[in-house]
Design an enzyme around this catalytic site. Sequence first.
Site, PDB file in Angstrom:
ATOM      1  N   ASN A 216     -13.021   2.937  12.086  1.00 17.21           N
ATOM      2  CA  ASN A 216     -12.806   2.072  12.750  1.00 17.21           C
ATOM      3  C   ASN A 216     -12.638   0.423  12.064  1.00 17.21           C
ATOM      4  OD1 ASN A 216     -15.254   1.311  11.396  1.00 17.21           O
ATOM      5  ND2 ASN A 216     -16.483   1.401  13.241  1.00 17.21           N
TER       6      ASN A 216
ATOM      7  N   PRO B 259     -29.357   8.667   6.653  1.00 16.79           N
ATOM      8  CA  PRO B 259     -28.437   8.322   5.437  1.00 16.79           C
ATOM      9  C   PRO B 259     -26.881   8.684   5.390  1.00 16.79           C
ATOM     10  CG  PRO B 259     -31.143   9.309   4.675  1.00 16.79           C
ATOM     11  CD  PRO B 259     -30.247   9.465   6.846  1.00 16.79           C
ATOM     12  N   LEU B 260     -26.903   7.711   5.127  1.00 18.38           N
ATOM     13  CA  LEU B 260     -25.495   8.211   5.090  1.00 18.38           C
ATOM     14  C   LEU B 260     -24.553   9.285   4.765  1.00 18.38           C
ATOM     15  CD1 LEU B 260     -23.785   4.886   5.686  1.00 18.38           C
ATOM     16  CD2 LEU B 260     -23.340   6.081   7.516  1.00 18.38           C
TER      17      LEU B 260
ATOM     18  N   HIS C 279     -35.966  25.247 -16.624  1.00 12.00           N
ATOM     19  CA  HIS C 279     -36.077  23.509 -17.868  1.00 12.00           C
ATOM     20  C   HIS C 279     -36.768  23.016 -17.307  1.00 12.00           C
ATOM     21  CE1 HIS C 279     -32.979  26.062 -18.558  1.00 12.00           C
ATOM     22  NE2 HIS C 279     -32.523  25.982 -19.953  1.00 12.00           N
TER      23      HIS C 279
ATOM     24  N   HIS D 272     -27.695   0.962  17.321  1.00  7.00           N
ATOM     25  CA  HIS D 272     -26.785   0.803  17.364  1.00  7.00           C
ATOM     26  C   HIS D 272     -25.302   0.956  18.640  1.00  7.00           C
ATOM     27  CE1 HIS D 272     -28.652   0.700  13.320  1.00  7.00           C
ATOM     28  NE2 HIS D 272     -27.884  -0.056  12.710  1.00  7.00           N
TER      29      HIS D 272
ATOM     30  N   GLU E 272     -25.443  19.070  -7.525  1.00  4.13           N
ATOM     31  CA  GLU E 272     -26.091  19.014  -7.473  1.00  4.13           C
ATOM     32  C   GLU E 272     -27.000  18.351  -5.874  1.00  4.13           C
ATOM     33  OE1 GLU E 272     -25.140  17.349  -9.849  1.00  4.13           O
ATOM     34  OE2 GLU E 272     -25.945  19.080 -11.596  1.00  4.13           O
TER      35      GLU E 272
ATOM     36  N   HIS F  21     -22.304  -3.312  15.693  1.00  5.24           N
ATOM     37  CA  HIS F  21     -21.963  -2.972  14.399  1.00  5.24           C
ATOM     38  C   HIS F  21     -23.649  -2.097  14.719  1.00  5.24           C
ATOM     39  CE1 HIS F  21     -23.498   0.312  10.738  1.00  5.24           C
ATOM     40  NE2 HIS F  21     -24.779  -1.289  10.820  1.00  5.24           N
TER      41      HIS F  21
ATOM     42  N   ILE G  18     -14.906  -1.010  10.095  1.00  2.18           N
ATOM     43  CA  ILE G  18     -15.996  -2.522   9.835  1.00  2.18           C
ATOM     44  C   ILE G  18     -16.997  -1.423   9.291  1.00  2.18           C
ATOM     45  CG2 ILE G  18     -16.667  -4.041  11.378  1.00  2.18           C
ATOM     46  CD1 ILE G  18     -14.522  -4.583  10.837  1.00  2.18           C
TER      47      ILE G  18
ATOM     48  N   HIS H 276     -32.809  15.310 -20.817  1.00  3.42           N
ATOM     49  CA  HIS H 276     -33.103  17.001 -19.775  1.00  3.42           C
ATOM     50  C   HIS H 276     -34.526  17.220 -19.274  1.00  3.42           C
ATOM     51  CE1 HIS H 276     -28.289  16.643 -20.827  1.00  3.42           C
ATOM     52  NE2 HIS H 276     -29.018  18.139 -20.567  1.00  3.42           N
TER      53      HIS H 276
END
Length: 644
Positions: free
Chosen positions: A168, A101-102, A441, A11, A391, A242, A170, A453
């Site tokens: 940017n 991972p963004l 739990h 990139h 979380e 990019h 983009i 749950h």
Amino acid sequence: MDAVEQAKSGHPGLPMGAADVATVLFTKFLKYDATDPTWPDRDRFILSAGHGSMLLYSLLHLTGVKGVTIDELKNFRKLDSKTPGHPENFMTPGVETTTGPLGQGIATAVGFALAERMLNAEYGDDLVDHHTYVLASDGDLMEGISHEAIALAGHLKLNRMIVLWDDNGISIDGPLTLSDSVDQVKRFQACGWNAVRIDGHDPKAIQRAIARAQKSDKPTLIACKTTIGYGAPKKAGTSKAHGEPLGAEELAGAKTALGWSHTPFEIPDNIRDAWAKAGKKGRRLRKAWADRLKALPADKRAEFERRATGVRPQGLADAIAKLKDRLVAEPQNVATRKASEIALEVITEAVPELVLGSADLTPSNNTKTKNLNAISPGNYAGRYIHYGIREHGMAAAMNGIALHGGYVPAGATFLVFTDYARPAMRIAALAGIPAIYVMTHDSIGLGEDGPTHQPVEHLAALRSMPKMRVFRPADAIETAEAWQLALERTDGPSTLALTRQNLPQVRRDGGIANLSATGAYELSPANGKARATIFASGSEVEIALAAQKLLDEQSFAVRVVSVPSLDLFLAQPEKVRARIIGDAPIKVAVEAAVRFGWDSVIGPDGIFVGMHGFGASAPYKDLYKHFGITPEAVAEKVLRTHNL
Ligand SMILES: Cc1ncc(C[n+]2csc(CCOP(=O)(O)OP(=O)(O)O)c2C)c(N)n1
């Protein structure tokens, strides 16, 4: 540009567009010494937009971080290089955390910034006094986790956190206007941040904004308006810059536009010297810091060094052994979440670096022992964090707290909500971060809250994650052992799956030996030659023991193996596994969850008593009957198989 071109992958856009911002930060502000990238009081720089890794590698190379050589830049994205596709803190010196991972980087940075303030509250300005800088992209800010992160940082007034947003406009699909119209400056302001807009190609403006941010009593967002692929004649300002090499023609055009006449990977001496000087600018500060550390009383200094390097305290094993002896003398028939609290009363004293917290389920997770004070905005002297209903943000912040050094974070929620935390838990596993997840739990045993749950697939999902260790203790003693193993682990995360419902104490042995260390062990031998082995974890160990009794009454000898950690057991050497699995012809596994994973112990023809789908809403004893997870069902299945 050259490295991406040579790798034929990567990139170039972000490194080219954010180079001005990074240059000002690294040469004018960042407190670091390239010869010692682990100096505890360095400023942290987190490249949240991990796809722009070549920017970070270039900076590490230019400032002189050992090992990040020009050859490593030439080997970008090659096997075993120190320049993997996205930054990995375990591959490259000077990389603070794994990103890609963004959203993870900015959320992890909150943990870094918080740990800095907490350690400062313990050791003072002389030893702990630094900033956390983040370079984030549009994608980082679009991801949901960014909201949890900035809300928490804003609330806690983490004013040492400064985010430089590569604004940017983009992303991959094209201009951001395709999918987004958030006013990020307003969003950050609404979350309690300072937020300003600047021209990200104007060094003076960048310098002024960072200087101002350093004086703020709030965290700061600096929206740096930039052009992606700055300099590239056709691709600049477009998504074409990019994520692919520029190509020969565009590369040549960009070099011309930027006034760069050098051959690929050539760095002229004057530029190399200037960067090397920047890399040394923190040396004097580091030496002065080392002198201050040396001047401390020996015990205080040793404790700081122990914590900073992640060495666990001496007293833990003894404290656990004593606790187990006490539990033998006074057995506790309690939920394992309560057993965890009992263990924590002891552990929090023995392990001063353990920092607990919960995503708004403190009274259910039993994580706040009486001796812990919660931190609050502006007051960071404490060892408990109210993460709020966040979380994912919690798990990412825990990564930052651990990576910062000085602390072991343990955070809690319901096991079913590991789904909400999982991407950050995965980073912990990948990056070898010793975070501890207290997940209560843990099955249909939670009862009336029902299938939304009740985790059924979560144990299997977590066990399938490489380097994640999952403990599901059966009683108070196994819970203490699980805590010990989780805390002694320094190379990866652990999950403790704990019950809501009370369980009998099945163990009657104390002492220093930790039976859970092999993941499984024979808890109750057969009365004679075993014709079946029942394997069970957590709350179902009680059921296995009752089934053993029923079968014994019919002169059918079975043994019970408790499996507090299936994944740890499967990681044992073949010999150990074979001994524990034994040679009884019938193998049964009992766990109130899906079967996935158990075949490695019982084989495809083994008997599984557990869940085959989602749970239901009812009192838990009714649910165990309804789903056929009972001693009678186990005994009946064993006898039926025997009689086949
Ligand atoms: C969680 C996550 N989703 C998707 C991706 C794939 N991805 C990499 S970069 C990117 C977006 C690029 O846009 P931006 O963040 O603005 O970076 P820039 O184009 O400015 O380099 C995406 C979707 C990712 N890395 N992480």
